[in-house]
Design a protein around this motif. Structure first.
Motif, PDB file in Angstrom:
ATOM      1  N   ALA A  14      35.331  29.352  13.951  1.00  0.00           N
ATOM      2  CA  ALA A  14      34.055  30.014  14.232  1.00  0.00           C
ATOM      3  C   ALA A  14      33.166  29.186  15.144  1.00  0.00           C
ATOM      4  CB  ALA A  14      33.334  30.319  12.920  1.00  0.00           C
ATOM      5  N   GLN A  15      33.374  27.875  15.157  1.00  0.00           N
ATOM      6  CA  GLN A  15      32.540  26.992  15.975  1.00  0.00           C
ATOM      7  C   GLN A  15      32.727  27.238  17.471  1.00  0.00           C
ATOM      8  OE1 GLN A  15      30.198  24.881  14.979  1.00  0.00           O
ATOM      9  NE2 GLN A  15      29.758  24.126  17.054  1.00  0.00           N
ATOM     10  N   LEU A  16      33.860  27.820  17.858  1.00  0.00           N
ATOM     11  CA  LEU A  16      34.095  28.085  19.283  1.00  0.00           C
ATOM     12  C   LEU A  16      32.973  28.902  19.913  1.00  0.00           C
ATOM     13  CD1 LEU A  16      37.867  28.949  19.959  1.00  0.00           C
ATOM     14  CD2 LEU A  16      36.489  27.157  21.034  1.00  0.00           C
ATOM     15  N   LEU A  17      32.398  29.796  19.135  1.00  0.00           N
ATOM     16  CA  LEU A  17      31.331  30.659  19.653  1.00  0.00           C
ATOM     17  C   LEU A  17      29.954  30.028  19.517  1.00  0.00           C
ATOM     18  CD1 LEU A  17      32.573  34.086  18.218  1.00  0.00           C
ATOM     19  CD2 LEU A  17      32.926  33.153  20.511  1.00  0.00           C
ATOM     20  N   LYS A  18      29.889  28.813  18.961  1.00  0.00           N
ATOM     21  CA  LYS A  18      28.594  28.165  18.723  1.00  0.00           C
ATOM     22  C   LYS A  18      28.310  27.009  19.681  1.00  0.00           C
ATOM     23  CE  LYS A  18      28.861  29.340  13.804  1.00  0.00           C
ATOM     24  NZ  LYS A  18      28.912  28.820  12.403  1.00  0.00           N
ATOM     25  N   PHE A  19      29.342  26.524  20.369  1.00  0.00           N
ATOM     26  CA  PHE A  19      29.117  25.471  21.360  1.00  0.00           C
ATOM     27  C   PHE A  19      28.258  26.005  22.504  1.00  0.00           C
ATOM     28  CE2 PHE A  19      33.347  23.805  19.801  1.00  0.00           C
ATOM     29  CZ  PHE A  19      32.842  22.622  19.267  1.00  0.00           C
ATOM     30  N   GLU A  20      27.484  25.116  23.111  1.00  0.00           N
ATOM     31  CA  GLU A  20      26.690  25.487  24.284  1.00  0.00           C
ATOM     32  C   GLU A  20      27.610  25.712  25.482  1.00  0.00           C
ATOM     33  OE1 GLU A  20      23.354  26.002  24.733  1.00  0.00           O
ATOM     34  OE2 GLU A  20      23.224  25.918  22.538  1.00  0.00           O
ATOM     35  N   PRO A  21      27.293  26.690  26.331  1.00  0.00           N
ATOM     36  CA  PRO A  21      28.090  26.884  27.549  1.00  0.00           C
ATOM     37  C   PRO A  21      28.103  25.623  28.416  1.00  0.00           C
ATOM     38  CG  PRO A  21      26.634  28.761  27.185  1.00  0.00           C
ATOM     39  CD  PRO A  21      26.225  27.698  26.200  1.00  0.00           C
ATOM     40  N   GLU A  22      29.171  25.428  29.154  1.00  0.00           N
ATOM     41  CA  GLU A  22      29.335  24.307  30.082  1.00  0.00           C
ATOM     42  C   GLU A  22      29.153  22.962  29.383  1.00  0.00           C
ATOM     43  OE1 GLU A  22      26.917  24.881  33.558  1.00  0.00           O
ATOM     44  OE2 GLU A  22      27.703  26.905  33.927  1.00  0.00           O
ATOM     45  N   SER A  23      29.792  22.826  28.213  1.00  0.00           N
ATOM     46  CA  SER A  23      29.640  21.613  27.405  1.00  0.00           C
ATOM     47  C   SER A  23      30.718  20.565  27.669  1.00  0.00           C
ATOM     48  CB  SER A  23      29.671  21.965  25.915  1.00  0.00           C
ATOM     49  OG  SER A  23      28.528  22.670  25.523  1.00  0.00           O
ATOM     50  N   PHE A  24      31.862  20.955  28.234  1.00  0.00           N
ATOM     51  CA  PHE A  24      33.003  20.050  28.210  1.00  0.00           C
ATOM     52  C   PHE A  24      33.591  19.803  29.597  1.00  0.00           C
ATOM     53  CE2 PHE A  24      32.849  22.202  24.078  1.00  0.00           C
ATOM     54  CZ  PHE A  24      32.751  21.094  23.236  1.00  0.00           C
ATOM     55  N   ASP A  25      33.935  18.535  29.821  1.00  0.00           N
ATOM     56  CA  ASP A  25      34.679  18.178  31.038  1.00  0.00           C
ATOM     57  C   ASP A  25      36.118  18.647  30.945  1.00  0.00           C
ATOM     58  OD1 ASP A  25      32.699  16.508  32.493  1.00  0.00           O
ATOM     59  OD2 ASP A  25      32.851  15.232  30.721  1.00  0.00           O
ATOM     60  N   VAL A  26      36.703  18.487  29.753  1.00  0.00           N
ATOM     61  CA  VAL A  26      38.109  18.824  29.543  1.00  0.00           C
ATOM     62  C   VAL A  26      38.261  19.590  28.229  1.00  0.00           C
ATOM     63  CG1 VAL A  26      40.453  17.935  29.228  1.00  0.00           C
ATOM     64  CG2 VAL A  26      38.901  16.774  30.814  1.00  0.00           C
ATOM     65  N   ILE A  27      39.021  20.664  28.270  1.00  0.00           N
ATOM     66  CA  ILE A  27      39.437  21.378  27.064  1.00  0.00           C
ATOM     67  C   ILE A  27      40.960  21.353  27.034  1.00  0.00           C
ATOM     68  CG2 ILE A  27      39.485  23.576  25.822  1.00  0.00           C
ATOM     69  CD1 ILE A  27      36.817  24.276  27.089  1.00  0.00           C
ATOM     70  N   THR A  28      41.524  20.929  25.909  1.00  0.00           N
ATOM     71  CA  THR A  28      42.977  20.839  25.785  1.00  0.00           C
ATOM     72  C   THR A  28      43.495  21.755  24.682  1.00  0.00           C
ATOM     73  OG1 THR A  28      42.733  18.912  24.319  1.00  0.00           O
ATOM     74  CG2 THR A  28      43.119  18.468  26.656  1.00  0.00           C
ATOM     75  N   LEU A  29      44.670  22.304  24.934  1.00  0.00           N
ATOM     76  CA  LEU A  29      45.392  23.082  23.932  1.00  0.00           C
ATOM     77  C   LEU A  29      46.854  22.635  23.998  1.00  0.00           C
ATOM     78  CD1 LEU A  29      43.204  25.267  25.421  1.00  0.00           C
ATOM     79  CD2 LEU A  29      44.069  26.683  23.552  1.00  0.00           C
ATOM     80  N   TRP A  30      47.236  21.767  23.068  1.00  0.00           N
ATOM     81  CA  TRP A  30      48.597  21.240  23.040  1.00  0.00           C
ATOM     82  C   TRP A  30      49.437  22.110  22.116  1.00  0.00           C
ATOM     83  CZ3 TRP A  30      48.858  18.022  26.885  1.00  0.00           C
ATOM     84  CH2 TRP A  30      47.771  17.200  27.203  1.00  0.00           C
ATOM     85  N   HIS A  31      50.202  23.014  22.689  1.00  0.00           N
ATOM     86  CA  HIS A  31      51.019  23.964  21.926  1.00  0.00           C
ATOM     87  C   HIS A  31      50.155  24.765  20.944  1.00  0.00           C
ATOM     88  CE1 HIS A  31      54.918  23.010  23.521  1.00  0.00           C
ATOM     89  NE2 HIS A  31      54.662  21.726  23.410  1.00  0.00           N
ATOM     90  N   VAL A  32      49.109  25.359  21.491  1.00  0.00           N
ATOM     91  CA  VAL A  32      48.154  26.120  20.680  1.00  0.00           C
ATOM     92  C   VAL A  32      47.934  27.526  21.221  1.00  0.00           C
ATOM     93  CG1 VAL A  32      45.715  26.237  19.978  1.00  0.00           C
ATOM     94  CG2 VAL A  32      46.968  24.081  19.791  1.00  0.00           C
ATOM     95  N   LEU A  33      47.923  27.686  22.542  1.00  0.00           N
ATOM     96  CA  LEU A  33      47.602  28.997  23.127  1.00  0.00           C
ATOM     97  C   LEU A  33      48.522  30.084  22.596  1.00  0.00           C
ATOM     98  CD1 LEU A  33      45.701  30.341  25.223  1.00  0.00           C
ATOM     99  CD2 LEU A  33      47.583  30.128  26.877  1.00  0.00           C
ATOM    100  N   GLU A  34      49.783  29.741  22.350  1.00  0.00           N
ATOM    101  CA  GLU A  34      50.745  30.735  21.873  1.00  0.00           C
ATOM    102  C   GLU A  34      50.424  31.235  20.467  1.00  0.00           C
ATOM    103  OE1 GLU A  34      52.943  26.678  21.493  1.00  0.00           O
ATOM    104  OE2 GLU A  34      51.263  27.568  22.609  1.00  0.00           O
ATOM    105  N   HIS A  35      49.537  30.514  19.759  1.00  0.00           N
ATOM    106  CA  HIS A  35      49.162  30.892  18.393  1.00  0.00           C
ATOM    107  C   HIS A  35      47.905  31.775  18.336  1.00  0.00           C
ATOM    108  CE1 HIS A  35      51.805  27.912  16.285  1.00  0.00           C
ATOM    109  NE2 HIS A  35      51.682  27.286  17.436  1.00  0.00           N
ATOM    110  N   LEU A  36      47.171  31.862  19.424  1.00  0.00           N
ATOM    111  CA  LEU A  36      45.837  32.460  19.372  1.00  0.00           C
ATOM    112  C   LEU A  36      45.869  33.972  19.552  1.00  0.00           C
ATOM    113  CD1 LEU A  36      43.742  29.923  21.494  1.00  0.00           C
ATOM    114  CD2 LEU A  36      44.053  29.991  19.006  1.00  0.00           C
ATOM    115  N   PRO A  37      45.287  34.725  18.623  1.00  0.00           N
ATOM    116  CA  PRO A  37      45.133  36.167  18.840  1.00  0.00           C
ATOM    117  C   PRO A  37      44.056  36.418  19.895  1.00  0.00           C
ATOM    118  CG  PRO A  37      44.011  35.491  16.833  1.00  0.00           C
ATOM    119  CD  PRO A  37      44.720  34.271  17.340  1.00  0.00           C
ATOM    120  N   ASN A  38      43.900  37.657  20.316  1.00  0.00           N
ATOM    121  CA  ASN A  38      42.868  38.010  21.299  1.00  0.00           C
ATOM    122  C   ASN A  38      42.915  37.064  22.499  1.00  0.00           C
ATOM    123  OD1 ASN A  38      41.864  39.974  19.401  1.00  0.00           O
ATOM    124  ND2 ASN A  38      40.885  38.288  18.322  1.00  0.00           N
TER     125      ASN A  38
END
Length: 286
Positions: A140-164
């Motif tokens: 749920a925290q994904l929708l609570k972070f401020e926009p343009e907060s991160f230099d890098v976002i990583t997903l190590w073998h995660v995208l294949e698990h995400l709905p929507n």
């Protein structure tokens, strides 16, 4: 789920690790990735992760296979750190989505990154928070972070698990700084080991893996939100790990010699084809 229509079935597969249930893979006609059908509901999906063998949710070292996994992970953590260090700003802000037990976040934190993590599994999240001073949150925290907060976002073998799927890509776009970098690592169903093992290929891992990507599909997916794949990198260790598990699913036992041989052959062929068992995509925001 992606909104595009699908074509004829691509392959019938079994959940080898938890339920033993049957699933089908369909090719998405817009993006070219494969979709798992039927996909579990949000209520039932967590049940498919209830296994002592789901290694990313535990720090256990109960056998040779798990000890080798942790040894390889130490090497890969150094490689991941080197990769993200090439895309840092003065702030060095990192979000690791699906961070498991937090070892990558801990490595980055020790190297002066300001880290945040997302991990839906409660047990893994508790372990990660001990390592990161409570920097790991539920989804749920994904929708609570401020926009343009991160230099890098990583997903190590995660995208294949995400709905929507498309919605999540839009969220990552929003959370990245204007020149930020999205790093995605996923299995590649165009690899030699995928073609060799077919329905026994461990990286299909249905129904936990909702999507199954190739290079073209990742490029099309991120281009929809004005991001671009700058380069891809092969994950050579994955071919051995996946081939060993695939041998177990195919023949009922883990043949180290055969698994190592297929993994080595897959890596060798990928030097020419650029179709490694797993690929890292370095994606630039604009």
């Amino acid at each position: 789920m992606a909104k595009a229509t699908t074509t004829s079935p691509f392959l019938k597969v079994i959940d080898h690790s938890v339920s033993g249930e049957n699933f089908e893979l369909f090719e998405n006609s817009e993006y070219g990735f494969l979709e798992t059908h039927p996909q579990p509901s949000s209520e039932t999906l967590p049940d498919y992760y209830k296994s002592d063998d789901y290694i990313s949710h535990t720090d256990s070292k109960r056998n040779l296979f798990e000890n080798v996994y942790h040894l390889v992970r130490k090497v890969s953590l150094k490689q991941k750190l080197k990769l993200i260090n090439g895309f840092s700003s003065i702030e060095k802000t990192l979000l690791d989505v699906g961070c498991g037990t937090g070892d990558f976040l801990l490595t980055a934190k020790k190297n002066n990154w300001t880290v945040s993590g997302i991990e839906p599994n409660k047990q893994a999240r508790e372990i990660a928070n001990i390592k990161t001073d409570n920097a790991v949150f539920n989804s749920a925290q994904l929708l609570k972070f401020e926009p343009e907060s991160f230099d890098v976002i990583t997903l190590w073998h995660v995208l294949e698990h995400l709905p929507n799927l498309e919605e999540h890509i839009q969220i990552f776009k929003k959370l990245l700084k204007p020149n930020g970098t999205l790093i995605i690592a996923v299995p590649n169903y165009k690899s030699y080991d995928a073609n060799y093992y077919k329905e026994f290929w461990a990286a299909y891992d249905v129904p936990r893996h909702l999507w199954h990507f190739n290079k073209a599909s990742i490029s099309k997916l991120v281009s929809k939100v004005s991001m671009e794949v700058l380069k891809t990198k092969s994950m050579y260790f994955d071919a051995f790990y996946v081939s060993l598990l695939s041998e177990k699913y195919k023949n009922g036992k883990m043949s180290f010699l055969k698994g190592f041989w297929v993994g080595m052959l897959s890596n060798f062929k990928s030097i020419t084809t650029k179709e490694a068992s797993s690929l890292i995509y370095v994606i630039k925001n604009s």
